[in-house]
Design an enzyme around this catalytic site. Structure first.
Site, PDB file in Angstrom:
ATOM      1  N   ARG A 113      67.579   2.576  44.739  1.00 52.37           N
ATOM      2  CA  ARG A 113      66.821   1.440  44.139  1.00 52.37           C
ATOM      3  C   ARG A 113      67.206   0.287  44.972  1.00 52.37           C
ATOM      4  NH1 ARG A 113      63.905   0.461  39.378  1.00 52.37           N
ATOM      5  NH2 ARG A 113      63.722   2.528  38.727  1.00 52.37           N
ATOM      6  N   GLU A 119      65.753  -3.630  31.725  1.00 52.03           N
ATOM      7  CA  GLU A 119      66.370  -4.134  32.829  1.00 52.03           C
ATOM      8  C   GLU A 119      66.046  -5.238  33.630  1.00 52.03           C
ATOM      9  OE1 GLU A 119      66.117   0.276  34.106  1.00 52.03           O
ATOM     10  OE2 GLU A 119      68.176  -0.166  34.961  1.00 52.03           O
TER      11      GLU A 119
HETATM   12  N1  MTE Z   1      69.935  -3.094  25.093  1.00 47.26           N
HETATM   13  C1  MTE Z   1      71.059  -2.988  24.449  1.00 47.26           C
HETATM   14  N2  MTE Z   1      71.191  -3.541  23.275  1.00 47.26           N
HETATM   15  N3  MTE Z   1      72.030  -1.960  24.454  1.00 47.26           N
HETATM   16  C2  MTE Z   1      72.036  -1.181  25.779  1.00 47.26           C
HETATM   17  O1  MTE Z   1      72.803  -0.463  25.962  1.00 47.26           O
HETATM   18  N4  MTE Z   1      70.983  -0.853  27.645  1.00 47.26           N
HETATM   19  C3  MTE Z   1      69.825  -1.507  28.877  1.00 47.26           C
HETATM   20  C4  MTE Z   1      68.561  -1.908  28.196  1.00 47.26           C
HETATM   21  N5  MTE Z   1      69.010  -2.734  26.965  1.00 47.26           N
HETATM   22  C5  MTE Z   1      70.879  -1.565  26.696  1.00 47.26           C
HETATM   23  C6  MTE Z   1      69.693  -2.277  26.284  1.00 47.26           C
HETATM   24  C7  MTE Z   1      69.630  -0.114  30.098  1.00 47.26           C
HETATM   25  S1  MTE Z   1      70.637  -0.087  31.464  1.00 47.26           S
HETATM   26  C8  MTE Z   1      68.616   0.202  29.966  1.00 47.26           C
HETATM   27  S2  MTE Z   1      68.021   1.277  31.159  1.00 47.26           S
HETATM   28  C9  MTE Z   1      67.496   0.251  28.802  1.00 47.26           C
HETATM   29  O2  MTE Z   1      68.011  -0.623  27.739  1.00 47.26           O
HETATM   30  C10 MTE Z   1      67.146   1.660  28.206  1.00 47.26           C
HETATM   31  O3  MTE Z   1      66.360   1.686  27.014  1.00 47.26           O
HETATM   32  P1  MTE Z   1      64.939   1.660  27.023  1.00 47.26           P
HETATM   33  O4  MTE Z   1      64.418   2.544  28.317  1.00 47.26           O
HETATM   34  O5  MTE Z   1      64.395   2.043  25.580  1.00 47.26           O
HETATM   35  O6  MTE Z   1      64.544   0.144  27.254  1.00 47.26           O
HETATM   36  N1  HPA Z   2      67.254   4.559  36.691  1.00 45.95           N
HETATM   37  C1  HPA Z   2      68.139   4.821  36.037  1.00 45.95           C
HETATM   38  N2  HPA Z   2      68.586   6.087  35.877  1.00 45.95           N
HETATM   39  C2  HPA Z   2      67.967   6.918  36.898  1.00 45.95           C
HETATM   40  C3  HPA Z   2      67.207   6.572  37.631  1.00 45.95           C
HETATM   41  C4  HPA Z   2      66.751   5.178  37.707  1.00 45.95           C
HETATM   42  O1  HPA Z   2      65.938   4.607  38.521  1.00 45.95           O
HETATM   43  N3  HPA Z   2      67.163   7.500  38.656  1.00 45.95           N
HETATM   44  C5  HPA Z   2      67.784   8.489  38.204  1.00 45.95           C
HETATM   45  N4  HPA Z   2      68.569   8.162  37.299  1.00 45.95           N
HETATM   46 MO1  MOS Z   3      69.866   1.662  32.542  1.00 43.73          MO
HETATM   47  S1  MOS Z   3      70.907   1.472  34.038  1.00 43.73           S
HETATM   48  O1  MOS Z   3      68.566   2.679  33.669  1.00 43.73           O
HETATM   49  O2  MOS Z   3      70.845   2.918  31.767  1.00 43.73           O
END
Ligand code: MTE
Ligand code: HPA
Ligand code: MOS
Length: 766
Positions: free
Chosen positions: A323, A725
């Site tokens: 990534r 993210e």
């Molecule tokens: N927001 C909160 N409050 N707590 C979390 O742990 N994790 C982040 C983001 N926002 C997180 C957060 C990460 S790393 C990801 S990948 C996404 O939330 C995952 O949730 P989603 O795919 O439902 O957005």
């Molecule tokens: N994001 C988070 N987790 C993952 C991914 C990614 O793109 N690919 C595999 N695990």
């Molecule tokens: Mo988020 S780093 O893809 O859990």
């Protein structure tokens, strides 16, 4: 800008597209939301504490547990010999021992557990276990690892055009190096697992995990039993941020091995220091680059080497480093480019997923390069950034051959520059700095373009179950997990709208491997895209069953039946939802269904890294204004303006909360959060006393977030875009603003590494 309506709505239809409270908000502030450590303990539960290696690298000969076992209340020590199944974790690279055996590979590596009647006794005893280790030299930096060709996975090279020739032709070139630190996840709820034996070698696992399915798989693999004998449940996490994508699995496996040996329930909750010492973090990176450009700042030729510090094992380092490659362009067209990615093996914690998943480590280096090019040419960095953006008709194909189809960054950045007063403020800051000898200000506007989809294409699938009960209330269950990001709130709103019922009719229930099997991690920001769509499809099936039933009653076509505002409406009759459900049940109509979704259009070749790894891109930009004290190196973020693209928002309040939180977390990574390993490989910053995450006082006094008003041009649930993210990378504007301030103070911004602690700012001031 379209100001989002932030008036919080409690109950209404339609449920999506309006701001509403997080489904657990009230319970959370009242202390009534259950986390795993709140679950009443079953009689006979033993508490575990990890026994951690004091040495970074060595041959493990054995343990002396006599002092630990002599402590009153201590029940047992368990180690690799007690594993009934495979002693290697079921991680994809098969390179991690469950408990250290043969060699130890980092300070903090878990060699076994102490089991005791209470957690404090277990922890005290764990520290009394003596390790017998023949010490070997550790490899601690990526540079040493690279020189020794010590890698967890083979290097990856991605090329387009001829970077070397372009560099030779370029009117100007720059060469640079850059080091960037890792980041501790610092979820408020630490890692925890609670494992309960059921009958006939079946197991119930409570795990604070982003990936219950993988915990199930790892536990059954370690116990040598089938997946179906293990059920993993997670109602919510107190934060994950990527740190519970794989790392939660280790605890569950350890606790399960103990529970299996001792035939009793086992709880393992890491205290904060142990969590720091044991679990992986964001990958630190080191870079070396050569870049060419013309008088206007247009890039021509980039040769970029990225060294990822992966720690002792692969974990998710492959996709993380991939990534980083996919995001080394950020928003910019790289015509002739060569990227060399090395996945370095060091004797430290095994670094893992963290919000952005390598994306931030790709984005920051190109932003740094453009900032330095602008200064070399005496131009405003914003102009150099705009100059290099992807085009609309041409210059719109990424270095991995994906066409950027909906590039909105030019209008988005232009709009943000206008609304934030970027140009005027640049002049004001120059005037301020001219008369301020000690405090110097800096300003930067940086964009983000973030690819949405798991880079491992197979993970882009999801399932859900929607149950309608005879009183008309609804439960939805899906493969995603709730970590505070509001996934359950969004999914419930989507289901409510599909059934035309008020939001409070729909209850989201705990993630559970016995409900939706084989679910992917909740990660890659795609939780709502995947699970929201799967739940929508499940609800749609139930609605279609009901529509056919009502159409039969009224003698109309099923397509003429509408579900709105808690009512079911045809041209002939309007009925209450509850009445329709009751009558349908009496007529033996199926009131529940499953739903399945897989992301369309994505494909790419894992060996060449070419194709379309992402369904779409999320965009955004931030302007940050900072001040530095040139005597102490201290800094402060004064003003932040953000314009971010979440498509058509399913819940503006939650999305803005995600943008604010991600920005602040990105800012913390690049300013105060410093991980320091000493010369022996010991992580010295393993508590909040020495590791500084942003506090309320670090939030900029002016912090304005606006949402871009367009829907997702791809067919994604409700026209939304992923939000979790991408805004993390807007924190890079703070780093670039700090470098601007250093430049304006006459220092050397090209010297500055991250994080920009006070010491680092002073160092780059020279
Ligand atoms: N927001 C909160 N409050 N707590 C979390 O742990 N994790 C982040 C983001 N926002 C997180 C957060 C990460 S790393 C990801 S990948 C996404 O939330 C995952 O949730 P989603 O795919 O439902 O957005
Ligand atoms: N994001 C988070 N987790 C993952 C991914 C990614 O793109 N690919 C595999 N695990
Ligand atoms: Mo988020 S780093 O893809 O859990």
């Amino acid at each position: 800008m379209n100001a989002p309506d932030l008036k919080l709505v409690v109950n209404n239809t339609p449920a999506a597209g309006v701001s509403r409270f997080h489904e657990s908000a009230r319970a959370q502030v009242a202390g009534a939301a259950t986390y795993i450590d709140d679950i009443p303990e079953v009689r006979g539960t033993l508490h575990a504490a990890p026994v951690c290696s004091p040495v970074a690298h060595g041959k493990l000969k054995g343990f002396d547990t006599s002092a630990a076992l002599a402590l009153p209340g201590v029940r047992a020590f368990i180690s690799a010999a007690d594993i009934p199944g495979d002693t290697t974790l079921a991680a994809f690279a098969h390179d991690e021992p469950v408990f250290a055996h043969g060699t130890v590979q980092f300070i903090g590596q878990v060699g076994g557990l102490i089991l005791a009647d209470d957690a404090m006794t277990a922890r005290r005893a764990a520290r009394l276990v003596k390790w017998d280790i023949e010490v070997l030299d550790p490899v601690l930096t990526v540079h040493e690892a690279h020189a020794l060709e010590s890698y967890v996975l083979p290097p990856v090279h991605v090329k387009r055009g001829d970077a070397a020739a372009a560099l030779r032709r370029a009117p100007h070139t720059l060469e640079g190096t850059f080091e960037i630190g890792g980041q501790e996840h610092f979820y408020l709820e630490g890692q925890i697992a609670y494992v309960l034996p059921l009958e006939q070698n079946q197991w119930w696992v409570y795990s604070s995990t982003q990936h219950p399915g993988e915990v199930q798989h790892w536990v059954s693999h370690a116990l040598g039993i089938a997946n179906h004998a293990v059920t993993v449940e997670c109602r919510r996490m107190g934060g994950g941020f990527g740190g519970k994508e794989t790392q939660a699995g280790h605890l569950a496996v350890w606790a399960a091995i103990a529970a299996n040996k001792l035939r009793c329930p086992v709880k393992l909750r890491l205290d904060r220091d142990d969590d720091f010492m044991i679990t992986g973090k964001r990958h630190p990176f080191a870079y070396h680059y050569r870049v060419g450009f013309d008088d206007t700042g247009l890039l021509s030729g980039l040769d970029l080497e990225m060294l990822a510090n992966c720690g002792f094992s692969a974990d998710l380092s492959g996709p993380v480093a991939d990534r980083a490659i996919f995001h080394a362009d950020n928003a910019y067209f790289l015509e002739d480019v060569a990227i060399h990615s090395f996945r370095c093996k060091t004797n430290t914690q095994s670094h893992t997923a963290f919000r952005g998943f390598g994306g931030p480590q790709g984005v920051i280096v190109i932003e740094r390069i453009l900032g330095d090019i602008a200064r070399a040419l005496g131009k405003d960095p914003l102009d150099v950034r705009l100059r290099n953006l992807y085009g609309i008709e041409d210059r719109n194909v990424t270095h991995y051959q994906m066409t950027v189809e909906d590039n909105i960054l030019e209008p988005l950045m232009t709009q943000l520059a206008l609304t934030s007063g970027y140009r005027e403020r640049r002049e004001q800051i120059e005037a301020f700095n001219a008369q301020s000898p000690i405090i110097k200000k800096g300003l930067a506007l940086t964009p983000v373009k973030f690819g949405i989809s798991f880079t491992a294409t197979l993970f882009n699938q999801a399932g859900a179950l929607v149950h309608v009960y005879t009183d008309g209330s609804v439960q939805v269950n899906h493969g995603g997990t709730e970590m505070g990001q509001g996934l359950n709130t969004k999914v419930a709103a989507i289901v409510a709208d599909e059934l035309g019922v008020p939001f409070d009719k729909v209850l989201s229930t705990a993630s559970d491997t016995s409900k939706v099997p084989n679910a992917s991690a909740t990660a890659a920001s795609s939780g709502t895209d995947l699970n929201g769509r799967a739940a929508q499809f499940a609800a749609r099936q139930v609605r279609q069953n009901l529509a056919a039933f009502v159409a039969g009653l009224d003698g109309v076509g099923a397509g003429a039946v509408r579900f709105e505002g808690g009512q079911v409406i045809t041209d002939k009759t309007t009925r209450r939802w509850e009445d329709v459900v009751g009558a349908a049940y009496a007529n033996r109509i199926q009131l529940w269904s499953d739903g399945f979704y897989r992301t369309p259009k994505i494909h790419y070749d894992k060996t060449t890294m070419l194709g379309r790894p992402f369904y779409y891109f999320s965009y955004g930009a931030a302007v940050s204004e900072v001040a530095i004290d040139t005597l102490t190196g201290e800094s402060r973020v004064l003003k932040v303006d953000i314009l971010h693209d979440v498509g058509r928002s399913i819940n503006p309040a939650i999305d803005i909360g995600q943008i604010e939180g991600a920005f602040v977390q990105g800012m913390g990574w690049l300013t105060t959060e410093q991980l320091v390993w000493n010369g022996k490989g010991y992580l010295q910053t393993h508590a909040p006393s020495t590791y500084k995450i942003p506090a309320t006082g670090d939030i900029p006094a002016h912090f304005k977030v606006d949402l871009w008003p367009e829907a997702n041009r791809e067919d994604n649930v409700h026209g939304s875009k992923a939000v979790g993210e991408p805004p993390f990378m807007l924190g890079i504007s703070v780093f670039e603003a700090l470098r601007d301030a250093v430049a304006q103070a006459g220092g050397q911004p090209a010297m500055m590494n991250a994080p920009a602690t006070a010491e680092e700012v002073l160092r780059s001031l020279g």
